[in-house]
Design an enzyme around this catalytic site. Structure first.
Site, short mmCIF file in Angstrom:
data_model
loop_
_atom_site.label_atom_id
_atom_site.label_comp_id
_atom_site.label_asym_id
_atom_site.label_seq_id
_atom_site.Cartn_x
_atom_site.Cartn_y
_atom_site.Cartn_z
N ARG A 178 0.55 -1.18 -0.12
CA ARG A 178 -0.25 -0.59 -0.26
C ARG A 178 1.00 1.55 0.48
NH1 ARG A 178 -5.79 -0.45 0.16
NH2 ARG A 178 -5.23 1.47 0.94
N GLN A 184 -9.84 10.17 8.60
CA GLN A 184 -9.94 9.21 8.90
C GLN A 184 -8.93 8.21 8.33
OE1 GLN A 184 -14.11 7.09 8.68
NE2 GLN A 184 -14.35 8.87 7.70
N ASN A 185 -8.83 9.31 7.58
CA ASN A 185 -7.06 8.51 6.06
C ASN A 185 -6.05 8.64 6.51
OD1 ASN A 185 -9.63 8.91 4.05
ND2 ASN A 185 -9.05 10.76 3.05
N VAL A 186 -5.25 7.81 6.27
CA VAL A 186 -3.83 7.41 7.16
C VAL A 186 -2.45 7.99 6.22
CG1 VAL A 186 -4.82 5.04 8.31
CG2 VAL A 186 -3.78 4.62 5.57
N HIS A 232 -7.44 7.94 12.63
CA HIS A 232 -6.91 6.62 11.96
C HIS A 232 -5.55 6.15 12.38
CE1 HIS A 232 -11.04 5.05 10.87
NE2 HIS A 232 -11.52 5.57 11.71
N CYS A 249 6.01 -3.85 22.95
CA CYS A 249 5.52 -2.25 23.27
C CYS A 249 5.81 -0.81 23.26
CB CYS A 249 7.51 -2.17 23.91
SG CYS A 249 8.68 -1.52 22.84
N CYS A 261 12.36 -3.88 22.21
CA CYS A 261 12.07 -5.92 22.32
C CYS A 261 11.58 -7.05 22.02
CB CYS A 261 10.97 -5.12 23.63
SG CYS A 261 9.87 -5.17 22.26
N THR A 314 -16.74 9.65 2.65
CA THR A 314 -16.92 8.39 3.98
C THR A 314 -18.46 7.61 3.86
OG1 THR A 314 -16.88 8.04 5.77
CG2 THR A 314 -17.53 10.89 5.47
P1 NAD Z 1 -14.90 4.55 3.29
O1 NAD Z 1 -15.86 4.66 4.62
O2 NAD Z 1 -14.77 6.32 4.48
O3 NAD Z 1 -15.92 5.32 2.08
C1 NAD Z 1 -15.27 5.43 1.07
C2 NAD Z 1 -16.31 6.54 0.43
O4 NAD Z 1 -15.86 7.63 -0.39
C3 NAD Z 1 -17.85 5.96 -0.21
O5 NAD Z 1 -18.87 6.51 0.12
C4 NAD Z 1 -17.95 6.76 -1.89
O6 NAD Z 1 -18.70 6.74 -2.40
C5 NAD Z 1 -16.99 7.79 -2.08
N1 NAD Z 1 -16.70 7.93 -2.67
C6 NAD Z 1 -15.87 7.72 -3.60
N2 NAD Z 1 -15.00 8.61 -4.31
C7 NAD Z 1 -14.64 9.89 -4.35
C8 NAD Z 1 -14.78 11.29 -4.30
N3 NAD Z 1 -14.93 10.80 -5.64
N4 NAD Z 1 -15.57 12.20 -3.61
C9 NAD Z 1 -16.24 11.71 -2.30
N5 NAD Z 1 -16.62 11.09 -2.23
C10 NAD Z 1 -15.26 9.69 -2.92
O7 NAD Z 1 -13.53 4.73 3.16
P2 NAD Z 1 -13.81 2.51 2.93
O8 NAD Z 1 -13.09 2.98 1.40
O9 NAD Z 1 -14.45 2.57 3.34
O10 NAD Z 1 -12.19 2.89 4.02
C11 NAD Z 1 -12.36 2.73 5.80
C12 NAD Z 1 -11.18 3.41 6.02
O11 NAD Z 1 -10.38 2.34 6.29
C13 NAD Z 1 -10.89 5.01 6.60
O12 NAD Z 1 -11.32 5.34 7.33
C14 NAD Z 1 -9.60 4.31 6.58
O13 NAD Z 1 -8.63 4.29 7.90
C15 NAD Z 1 -8.65 3.44 6.27
N6 NAD Z 1 -8.74 3.78 4.63
C16 NAD Z 1 -7.91 5.12 4.19
C17 NAD Z 1 -7.23 5.55 2.89
C18 NAD Z 1 -6.50 6.36 2.35
O14 NAD Z 1 -5.62 6.98 3.63
N7 NAD Z 1 -6.31 7.16 1.64
C19 NAD Z 1 -7.58 4.36 2.08
C20 NAD Z 1 -8.41 3.84 2.42
C21 NAD Z 1 -8.38 3.09 3.45
ZN ZN Z 2 9.26 -2.96 21.19
#
Ligand code: NAD
Ligand code: ZN
Length: 253
Positions: free
Chosen positions: A76, A107-109, A124, A135, A156, A194
């Site tokens: 990733r 919520q993005n990483v 997240h 640890c 550790c 989201t």
């Molecule tokens: P999510 O639950 O936040 O769902 C993604 C949403 O984005 C969907 O509802 C979709 O319809 C919508 N979407 C798609 N394209 C879009 C656009 N162009 N504009 C606006 N909305 C759009 O995310 P997930 O993929 O189910 O992931 C859940 C968790 O996993 C995240 O909160 C995060 O912690 C992690 N994750 C992070 C990343 C990152 O950092 N980029 C990527 C994947 C997953």
């Molecule tokens: Zn350690």
């Protein structure tokens, strides 16, 4: 690009936002989709096509097979390392710099909000940070993202893991408190990209809706969720809707 109806909802949202001072924004994987970072709902490709992301971003999976989960994160990171902020991240950074009163929570990483110049609370964790799975101490040595061999803690010898909140784990306490405090004070809450189903972050919209100000809930998502909290639904891609929304907010200042 934007239909007259989408534009009408954006104008309705900007009229409402303009009349208020405390705005909270929660972003999810969808905001980074236009930068080419797959969401968890997109089908995985190549080596990983037979795995579901939920089954890998998981504390149980790491305990059973740390090597598998670590290699998936290395892959990733390889996918994400050259990705750049898109117009949605840039519009939010502009909003934050030029208007006061907006708190950004993600919520993005990935670090695309930071790359665009925003200050953001990460619920997240961070894709680019690592820590010890035993640890908990941070692991600050450089990591070669092309190598998927497991690394060990210098203190550790526990396995090193990404500093990310997995399914089945609690959120970082300070960040979660900061987010809750901002949401309790806000008058407008905007959920962008989201699916609003992963708790506890999904509960933030509810907290906003029933806070003392009875915040209005706006959603920007091309696939509207069935979140009953939403007052204004902007059914558009974040990269199309946000530059227009922010332009309107700045024009009307
Ligand atoms: P999510 O639950 O936040 O769902 C993604 C949403 O984005 C969907 O509802 C979709 O319809 C919508 N979407 C798609 N394209 C879009 C656009 N162009 N504009 C606006 N909305 C759009 O995310 P997930 O993929 O189910 O992931 C859940 C968790 O996993 C995240 O909160 C995060 O912690 C992690 N994750 C992070 C990343 C990152 O950092 N980029 C990527 C994947 C997953
Ligand atoms: Zn350690």
């Amino acid at each position: 690009m934007l239909s007259p109806q989408q534009q009408q909802y954006i104008s309705q949202a900007s009229d409402y936002i303009r009349q208020h001072n405390h705005i909270c924004i929660l972003t999810g994987a969808g905001i980074s989709a236009e930068s080419g970072i797959p969401t968890f709902r997109d089908k995985q490709t190549g080596l990983w096509e037979n795995y579901r992301a939920e089954d890998l971003a998981n504390i149980g999976a790491f305990e059973r097979n740390p090597s598998l989960v670590w290699s998936w994160y290395q892959w990733r990171r390889h996918l994400v390392k050259d990705k750049k902020p898109n117009p949605a991240h840039q519009a939010l950074a502009r909003w934050q710099k030029q208007l006061s009163g907006m708190t950004l929570i993600t919520q993005n990483v990935d670090d695309l909000h930071e790359q665009a110049g925003s200050t953001v609370t990460h619920l997240h964790g961070h894709l680019w940070k690592n820590r010890c799975s035993r640890c908990d101490l941070p692991y600050d040595l450089p990591v070669d993202y092309e190598n998927s061999a497991l690394l060990h803690c210098q203190h550790c010898s526990g396995y090193i893991r990404p500093d990310i909140v997995w399914f089945g784990e609690i959120l970082p306490q300070q960040e979660w408190r900061d987010a809750q405090m901002a949401v309790t004070r806000c008058e407008v809450f905007i959920a962008i990209g989201t699916s609003s189903i992963v708790y506890p972050a999904a509960g933030l919209a509810e907290l906003a809706k029933y806070n003392p100000q009875r915040a209005k809930i706006i959603e920007i998502n091309p696939n509207p969720t069935d979140n009953p909290m939403v007052d204004i639904q902007i059914q558009a891609k974040a990269g199309d809707a946000l530059p227009v929304l922010v332009e309107q907010l700045l024009e009307l200042e």
